[in-house]
Design a protein around this motif. Structure first.
Motif, PDB file in Angstrom:
ATOM      1  N   GLY A 245       0.836  -1.190   0.000  1.00 27.72           N
ATOM      2  CA  GLY A 245       0.000   0.000   0.000  1.00 27.72           C
ATOM      3  C   GLY A 245       0.871   1.240   0.000  1.00 27.72           C
ATOM      4  O   GLY A 245       1.914   1.275   0.669  1.00 27.72           O
ATOM      5  N   THR A 246       0.456   2.251  -0.755  1.00 31.91           N
ATOM      6  CA  THR A 246       1.255   3.466  -0.824  1.00 31.91           C
ATOM      7  C   THR A 246       0.367   4.648  -1.216  1.00 31.91           C
ATOM      8  O   THR A 246      -0.820   4.486  -1.494  1.00 31.91           O
ATOM      9  CB  THR A 246       2.424   3.289  -1.814  1.00 31.91           C
ATOM     10  OG1 THR A 246       3.342   4.358  -1.674  1.00 31.91           O
ATOM     11  CG2 THR A 246       1.932   3.212  -3.254  1.00 31.91           C
ATOM     12  N   ARG A 247       0.951   5.821  -1.251  1.00 27.86           N
ATOM     13  CA  ARG A 247       0.191   7.044  -1.486  1.00 27.86           C
ATOM     14  C   ARG A 247      -0.205   7.201  -2.955  1.00 27.86           C
ATOM     15  O   ARG A 247       0.581   6.979  -3.850  1.00 27.86           O
ATOM     16  CB  ARG A 247       1.040   8.250  -1.057  1.00 27.86           C
ATOM     17  CG  ARG A 247       0.377   9.602  -1.343  1.00 27.86           C
ATOM     18  CD  ARG A 247       1.340  10.732  -1.084  1.00 27.86           C
ATOM     19  NE  ARG A 247       1.719  10.826   0.313  1.00 27.86           N
ATOM     20  CZ  ARG A 247       2.665  11.651   0.773  1.00 27.86           C
ATOM     21  NH1 ARG A 247       3.338  12.416  -0.078  1.00 27.86           N
ATOM     22  NH2 ARG A 247       2.955  11.687   2.049  1.00 27.86           N
ATOM     23  N   ARG A 248      -1.467   7.603  -3.157  1.00 27.33           N
ATOM     24  CA  ARG A 248      -1.951   7.970  -4.492  1.00 27.33           C
ATOM     25  C   ARG A 248      -2.535   9.373  -4.389  1.00 27.33           C
ATOM     26  O   ARG A 248      -3.536   9.591  -3.710  1.00 27.33           O
ATOM     27  CB  ARG A 248      -3.019   6.992  -4.990  1.00 27.33           C
ATOM     28  CG  ARG A 248      -3.525   7.290  -6.403  1.00 27.33           C
ATOM     29  CD  ARG A 248      -4.528   6.230  -6.884  1.00 27.33           C
ATOM     30  NE  ARG A 248      -5.779   6.305  -6.158  1.00 27.33           N
ATOM     31  CZ  ARG A 248      -6.981   6.454  -6.718  1.00 27.33           C
ATOM     32  NH1 ARG A 248      -7.096   6.536  -8.034  1.00 27.33           N
ATOM     33  NH2 ARG A 248      -8.066   6.490  -5.984  1.00 27.33           N
ATOM     34  N   THR A 249      -1.904  10.334  -5.050  1.00 24.79           N
ATOM     35  CA  THR A 249      -2.376  11.720  -4.965  1.00 24.79           C
ATOM     36  C   THR A 249      -3.279  12.097  -6.131  1.00 24.79           C
ATOM     37  O   THR A 249      -3.881  13.164  -6.127  1.00 24.79           O
ATOM     38  CB  THR A 249      -1.188  12.704  -4.925  1.00 24.79           C
ATOM     39  OG1 THR A 249      -0.459  12.606  -6.156  1.00 24.79           O
ATOM     40  CG2 THR A 249      -0.263  12.392  -3.756  1.00 24.79           C
ATOM     41  N   CYS A 250      -3.361  11.220  -7.154  1.00 24.33           N
ATOM     42  CA  CYS A 250      -4.188  11.499  -8.328  1.00 24.33           C
ATOM     43  C   CYS A 250      -5.366  10.523  -8.362  1.00 24.33           C
ATOM     44  O   CYS A 250      -5.574   9.746  -7.444  1.00 24.33           O
ATOM     45  CB  CYS A 250      -3.360  11.394  -9.604  1.00 24.33           C
ATOM     46  SG  CYS A 250      -2.852   9.704  -9.998  1.00 24.33           S
ATOM     47  N   LYS A 251      -6.113  10.551  -9.443  1.00 30.04           N
ATOM     48  CA  LYS A 251      -7.283   9.684  -9.579  1.00 30.04           C
ATOM     49  C   LYS A 251      -7.081   8.612 -10.646  1.00 30.04           C
ATOM     50  O   LYS A 251      -8.059   8.114 -11.210  1.00 30.04           O
ATOM     51  CB  LYS A 251      -8.522  10.519  -9.926  1.00 30.04           C
ATOM     52  CG  LYS A 251      -8.929  11.513  -8.857  1.00 30.04           C
ATOM     53  CD  LYS A 251     -10.204  12.251  -9.278  1.00 30.04           C
ATOM     54  CE  LYS A 251     -10.591  13.311  -8.279  1.00 30.04           C
ATOM     55  NZ  LYS A 251     -11.813  14.040  -8.716  1.00 30.04           N
ATOM     56  N   VAL A 252      -5.843   8.258 -10.934  1.00 34.05           N
ATOM     57  CA  VAL A 252      -5.610   7.238 -11.947  1.00 34.05           C
ATOM     58  C   VAL A 252      -6.371   5.965 -11.579  1.00 34.05           C
ATOM     59  O   VAL A 252      -6.313   5.492 -10.445  1.00 34.05           O
ATOM     60  CB  VAL A 252      -4.100   6.937 -12.119  1.00 34.05           C
ATOM     61  CG1 VAL A 252      -3.480   6.347 -10.864  1.00 34.05           C
ATOM     62  CG2 VAL A 252      -3.877   6.022 -13.317  1.00 34.05           C
ATOM     63  N   GLY A 253      -7.140   5.452 -12.535  1.00 33.25           N
ATOM     64  CA  GLY A 253      -7.909   4.242 -12.309  1.00 33.25           C
ATOM     65  C   GLY A 253      -9.335   4.460 -11.872  1.00 33.25           C
ATOM     66  O   GLY A 253     -10.161   3.551 -11.985  1.00 33.25           O
ATOM     67  N   ASP A 254      -9.654   5.639 -11.354  1.00 31.61           N
ATOM     68  CA  ASP A 254     -11.038   5.894 -10.953  1.00 31.61           C
ATOM     69  C   ASP A 254     -11.981   5.718 -12.141  1.00 31.61           C
ATOM     70  O   ASP A 254     -13.067   5.165 -12.015  1.00 31.61           O
ATOM     71  CB  ASP A 254     -11.190   7.317 -10.398  1.00 31.61           C
ATOM     72  CG  ASP A 254     -10.723   7.442  -8.950  1.00 31.61           C
ATOM     73  OD1 ASP A 254     -10.014   6.528  -8.480  1.00 31.61           O
ATOM     74  OD2 ASP A 254     -11.071   8.444  -8.300  1.00 31.61           O
TER      75      ASP A 254
END
Length: 257
Positions: free
Chosen positions: A125-134
């Motif tokens: 698990g790690t940080r996601r600051t964007c919406k890639v994959g939404d």
């Protein structure tokens, strides 16, 4: 011509898993993700990319099922909303395969009933600051240097960016999905989902530790990784590797926060 129409209709009707790349033709085997070599090569040439896995796909069931089974912190695991296959450049796959072959040659793990190089599937698990994959229609990676998800997708894992943890400066994974969830730092702004990777990890000969050693910068002498079992100060398992080529991400999950 009639046969081609029939097999396409089988995919459209959900009777056969479709090629993840063209989404039109059925896959060319039970262990394949593509309809044939042409689509497989096109995906590799376009790498790094994400390919959406439909919720009806057996691979979705497999990956989401492992996530749910491995969730230990609460009684009810979050709902897995999306699963993507991560297609990596061939150069990264080749380096991982070479690393695996070297571990297997040294440890002869298959003779002991293990997978080659003692390979395991582990969560990160790690940080996601964007919406890639939404939105499956928008799978472009962002350029935010704080978005660890996109950095890993574009460049794979890199120990030099790792923070030193209980077992030193390495790449941390876990068999417990809810343990890896604690590293996600929440969902990206405006997104209803957290993100987690399911990875292939070449464990080799793992050194079992039950207490912290934050001084580690490489595997202990004679070992290829650290297997941190619950013990003093550790409630859930962790697997740490210290070589960039010991791990490759395979799947990206988005799940409700």
């Amino acid at each position: 011509m009639a046969l081609s129409v029939a097999v396409r209709q089988g995919v459209k009707d959900g009777l056969d898993p479709g090629c993840l790349y063209c989404k039109d033709m059925p896959r060319d085997g039970p262990h394949s993700l593509f309809c044939g070599g042409q689509c497989s090569q096109k995906a590799t040439n376009a790498a790094p990319i994400l390919l959406e896995v439909p919720t009806s796909d057996p691979r979705f069931t497999d990956v989401a099922g492992q996530f749910k089974t491995a969730w230990k912190h609460t009684a009810n695991p979050p709902r897995v909303a999306k699963v993507y296959k991560v297609i990596l450049p061939q150069s990264l796959i080749d380096k991982y395969d070479t690393y695996k072959r070297n571990l297997e040659a040294a440890g002869n793990f298959t003779a002991k009933g293990m997978q080659p190089a003692n390979e395991r599937r582990r969560w990160h698990g790690t940080r996601r600051t964007c919406k890639v994959g939404d939105d499956p229609k928008n799978l472009s990676f962002c350029n935010n240097t704080q978005c660890s998800v996109c950095l890993i997708l574009k460049n794979s894992y890199d120990v030099k960016f790792a923070a030193a943890g209980m077992f030193g400066k390495g790449i941390y994974t876990s068999a417990t999905s809810s343990k890896s969830d604690t590293y996600t730092r929440g969902a990206a702004p405006g997104s209803p989902y957290k993100a987690m990777f399911l990875n292939r990890v070449a464990v080799g000969k793992g050194k079992i530790l039950t207490s912290a050693d934050s001084s580690l910068r490489a595997s202990p002498a004679g070992f290829d990784s650290v297997i941190a079992n619950p013990g003093s100060g550790l409630n859930y398992d962790e697997l740490i590797v210290y070589d960039n080529d010991a791990i490759r991400t395979s799947w990206l999950l988005l799940y409700e926060k």
